[in-house]
Design an enzyme around this catalytic site. Structure first.
Site: not given
Ligand code: FA5
Length: 352
Positions: A160, A180, A207, A221, A264, A320
């Protein structure tokens, strides 16, 4: 000559002459009070003078006085109407206002499509027994990273690109716009002395992204967390399948891939079938030819995080997830580019 002494004909002529000089509403009202006013209008006095007339003239005088009253009432109504029409005409000939134009419709506001989707997602989880909590958007790196098992030198921090807030603590940058909603896992457990925990935490995250059709630099989120005795991976899958069914109906496909998140073990990603190319287009810019659009990361809460909360990880387990709400909105309406949401184009926003 007093009013009572005037002849009805003379009085009428005088009143009509005065009426023709009244050119606005206040003047008309003064005229009405002066001539037709119930207390001492001159016509009222004329009518009262009937009984002062010699008996043989009384009937004729009374009729004449009543006729004057009716004539003046009619003349007043006519004058009011003609003044009103003249005022409207004057208005319509000035450039400032054209009273003949149709009215302008009032634009009625509505909820932003991402807000609508956020509320529907929250409702879906609430129906499954999750309560809603909130956490700060400006977050300590201690919660955003360290509490989520990503210490300073951990490569997971590179996942990130962080927007730091330039307040220094002992010469170091410690605050950031949360990347997040996961720091709320630690925050919620910290203020819940005993499991069970079953909570969702919705909110904005930030981000430093190179934006594309599915990535924005600001995203919404929903964090989900369930901790209790006997919570298993199958519970996580059950909740997420049920969520997908509630939001997208029965015919959309869902897939779980293995994935890595430091907080996780094991970790997964859940994706939905690409509504643009249905998995067939190698150059589909929405799913990059994979056929799937990732909507969330998830997994079983790492035992270390359970222990850090003061819970006994040999007794309780948890799952989670972190869901991307803009992605859900893309999928439910078949929108090909996430950047439409925050471009503030009313032609786009007005469609929802
Ligand atoms: C996370 O942010 C982890 N905190 C998620 C998590 C929570 C994992 C709890 C395990 C347990 P990630 O970076 O993949 O993960 O983002 C999660 C979701 O946010 C993605 O699947 C997507 O749907 C959304 N997302 C992430 N980055 C972006 C972005 N730049 N723009 C729009 N949606 C996004």
């Amino acid at each position: 000559m007093t009013a009572s002494a005037a002849s009805p004909d003379a009085l009428r002529e005088e009143a009509l002459a005065a009426l023709s000089e009244a050119t606005d509403e206040p003047a008309l009202e003064r005229w009405r009070a002066g001539w037709l006013g119930r207390q001492d209008g001159r016509v009222t006095l004329l009518l009262r003078a009937v009984r002062e007339q010699p008996p043989e003239q009384r009937a004729a005088f009374g009729q004449a006085a009543n006729a004057v009253k009716q004539t003046l009432e009619a003349a007043l109504a006519e004058r009011q109407e003609s003044l009103k029409q003249a005022a409207l005409k004057a208005l319509s000939t000035t450039a400032a206002l054209d009273v003949t134009l149709p009215g302008r419709p009032q634009a009625i506001g509505r909820l932003h499509p991402v807000t609508q989707t956020l509320r529907d997602c929250i409702k879906a989880f609430q129906e499954m027994g999750f309560r809603v909590a909130e956490g700060p958007e400006v977050e300590w790196s201690a919660y955003n990273f360290d509490a989520m098992r990503s210490p300073e030198d951990h490569p997971a921090r590179d996942m990130w690109d962080t927007i730091w807030v330039d307040t220094l603590l002992n010469g170091e940058r410690k605050m950031l716009l949360r990347t997040h909603t996961s720091p709320n896992q630690a925050r919620v457990m910290e203020r819940t002395p005993e499991p069970p925990v079953r909570v969702i935490v919705p909110g904005k995250c930030y981000r430093q992204e190179a934006t594309d059709a599915t990535h924005e630099w600001m995203l919404t989120q929903i964090e989900g967390l369930a901790v209790d005795e006997g919570v298993r991976m199958s519970d996580l899958k059950g909740v997420l399948y049920e969520f997908a069914r509630k939001m997208f109906g029965q015919d959309r496909k869902v897939i779980f891939h293995h994935s890595y998140f430091p907080f996780v073990e094991p970790g997964v990603e859940m994706a939905m079938d690409c509504f643009i190319c249905r998995g067939s287009g190698a150059e589909c810019r929405t799913c990059h030819g994979t056929g799937w659009i990732e909507i969330l990361g998830a997994g079983m809460v790492h035992p270390e995080i359970i222990e850090n909360a003061g819970y006994d990880s040999s007794k309780v387990t948890g799952f989670a997830f972190g869901l991307g709400v803009e992605r859900v909105a893309l999928l439910r309406w078949g929108i090909e580019d996430i950047r439409h949401f925050y471009a503030n184009d009313l032609r786009f926003l007005g469609q929802f």
